[in-house]
Design an enzyme around this catalytic site. Structure first.
Site, PDB file in Angstrom:
ATOM      1  N   LYS A  44       0.866  -1.411   0.108  1.00  0.00           N
ATOM      2  CA  LYS A  44      -0.104   0.048  -0.267  1.00  0.00           C
ATOM      3  C   LYS A  44       0.828   1.269   0.011  1.00  0.00           C
ATOM      4  O   LYS A  44       0.704   2.132  -0.832  1.00  0.00           O
ATOM      5  CB  LYS A  44      -0.730  -0.056   1.052  1.00  0.00           C
ATOM      6  CG  LYS A  44      -1.654   1.166   1.216  1.00  0.00           C
ATOM      7  CD  LYS A  44      -3.078   1.313   0.370  1.00  0.00           C
ATOM      8  CE  LYS A  44      -3.727   2.519   0.428  1.00  0.00           C
ATOM      9  NZ  LYS A  44      -4.619   2.596   1.527  1.00  0.00           N
ATOM     10  N   CYS A  79      -4.430  10.152   2.141  1.00  0.00           N
ATOM     11  CA  CYS A  79      -3.742   8.807   1.516  1.00  0.00           C
ATOM     12  C   CYS A  79      -2.310   9.049   1.149  1.00  0.00           C
ATOM     13  O   CYS A  79      -1.133   9.295   1.718  1.00  0.00           O
ATOM     14  CB  CYS A  79      -4.292   8.078   0.428  1.00  0.00           C
ATOM     15  SG  CYS A  79      -5.819   7.519   1.103  1.00  0.00           S
TER      16      CYS A  79
END
Ligand code: SAJ
Length: 426
Positions: A209, A264
């Site tokens: 990720k 993010c």
């Protein structure tokens, strides 16, 4: 290994709630949701969807979700899926407090053979170095022998009409292969239109990720640096990237703008920078990319100031309207928003500023009112409403300067109105 009968999701935000609904829809498990937010829980109980996800809205229309503020709802669960935020603090340090609180809460209810799955974004090593010791210090269980600790990084893309929890491929890693096989099989029961890939370790799962989002940040920094260079050379970068995009391989378009927001892309690189430093590696490139992206709000304001000075507009007496406050188009989220940084910079210059965002309640109820009588505009977010409505409104306005922080308007159309148009890299 224990059969999975009950599943608990801890944290019912834009990741946890769609995940809970996807699991509930299988009708294979008793499913429960826990959150600390009273309004959110009450809304969900009343069938009101607190997030934009359309699958959740549809499900809540005809179904009840078992969600609660009371932690006892977690009792007897075989799987605990933790979906809580992992922000950074003011020093860009990862803040694991919410993850650690969730783990401590879950530890009160874990039983032999259960799975604890973290979906929140963390840097490589967090599960084994931070969470495993907490679990083993608070319970009599041995991770890997009695219970599983897994990481399945979330890939939800807020506001995306196409990709959702059912059709986005996932990677999952556990404390060992035996447990990973079982929890991956569980994920395959609700991720119906995508692959669930078993990776060899927790660290690889955590790293995927961070690598995905850091990849995006450095590519945005690349085009933002190009934008500043092409502005100096008078080359239209947006057109250049559009043209380069017709290369059928080995090119992936990213777009320049007034900055990188969200929790993010703007955050995850700091996780890797900090964790690698602990192992003695200095991520110079990632840091430079963050500096470039963090400098774009100032670059955008500088463009406006330059044009205002050319027209001898008195900085402290000319009102500027900032259109868009959220971090990305058509999403009602202002976390790390570049627009908010632009607002701070303008206020620090004592420039009179008005704001309008269709997704954020404010002084103006419509775009027309926000622009009425204004001479200068900065676009901070490329909302569809702006693309649709601004050209007509501008053609009947007193606006003299538009700085388009998201290159979302048709430059030539605006220039034909006699308005000074400046984009980012165009
Ligand atoms: N941005 C640019 N130029 C670009 C793309 C984005 O300046 O070419 C800016 C946006 O305006 C925004 C910020 O970067 O301020 C982040 O935009 P984003 O499109 O990456 O949106 P996020 O933050 O919602 O990122 C999510 C991420 N999804 C997950 O972490 C699961 C990211 O991995 C996805 O790539 C991204 O959505 C996506 O593709 O939309």
């Amino acid at each position: 290994m224990k059969k999975i009968k009950k599943v608990a999701v801890v944290g019912l935000g834009y990741v946890g709630l769609p995940t809970l609904v996807a699991i509930a829809k299988t009708k294979l498990y008793e499913t429960v949701g826990f959150d600390l937010n009273k309004k959110k829980i009450n809304d969900i109980k009343k069938g009101i969807n607190p997030i934009g996800d359309k699958e959740v809205t549809l499900y809540l229309r005809d179904n009840k979700l078992n969600v609660s503020l009371d932690e006892v709802v977690l009792k007897d669960s075989n799987v605990f899926i933790i979906c809580v935020p992992t922000p950074i603090d003011d020093n860009y340090e990862p803040d694991y407090s919410l993850v650690e609180s969730a783990i401590k809460l879950v530890c009160k209810y874990i039983k032999k053979g259960c799975h604890i799955v973290l979906e929140s974004t963390v840097n490589p090593g967090t599960c084994e170095e931070r969470l495993l010791p907490i679990i083993e210090s608070l319970t009599k269980y041995k991770v890997g022998k009695d219970i599983n600790l897994a990481h399945c990084p979330e890939r939800i893309n807020p506001g995306d009409p196409r990709w959702n929890v059912y059709n986005i491929n996932r990677n999952i890693g556990s404390i060992n292969k035996k447990f990973n096989k079982q929890i991956a099989e569980f994920y395959r029961t609700f991720i119906t239109d995508a692959k669930v890939n078993e990776v060899s370790s927790l660290k690889v799962a955590e790293a995927t990720k961070i690598v995905e989002n850091t990849f995006r940040d450095i590519n945005i920094a690349y085009v933002n640096e190009l934008a500043m260079s092409f502005d100096a050379m008078g080359i239209d970068l947006k057109e250049t990237i559009e043209a380069s995009s017709n290369k059928p391989f080995a090119f992936m378009a990213h777009w320049p703008g007034c900055g990188v927001g969200g929790h993010c892309i703007a955050v995850d690189p700091y996780y890797l920078i900090k964790r690698a430093a602990l192992s003695g590696f200095d991520h110079r490139f990632l840091k430079v990319a963050r500096e470039i992206n963090n400098g774009m709000p100032q670059y955008t304001v500088d463009k406006l100031i330059k044009e205002m000075k050319k027209l001898n507009m008195p900085l402290k007496k000319t009102k500027v309207v900032l259109l868009g406050l959220t971090y990305k188009a058509n999403v009602a989220d202002i976390r790390e928003s570049p627009s908010m940084k632009i607002k701070e910079i303008l206020e620090s210059l004592d420039i009179l500023i008005e704001t309008y965002d269709p997704y954020i309640k404010g002084k103006y109820n419509c775009l027309e009112d926000a622009i009425d009588g204004m001479q200068t505009i900065i676009i901070g977010t490329g909302h569809q409403e702006f693309i649709n409505s601004l050209p007509v409104i501008l053609s009947n306005s007193k606006v003299k300067i538009v700085v388009d922080g998201k290159n979302c308007l048709d430059r030539d159309q605006i220039k034909k109105m006699g308005i000074i148009y400046k984009g980012i890299g165009r």
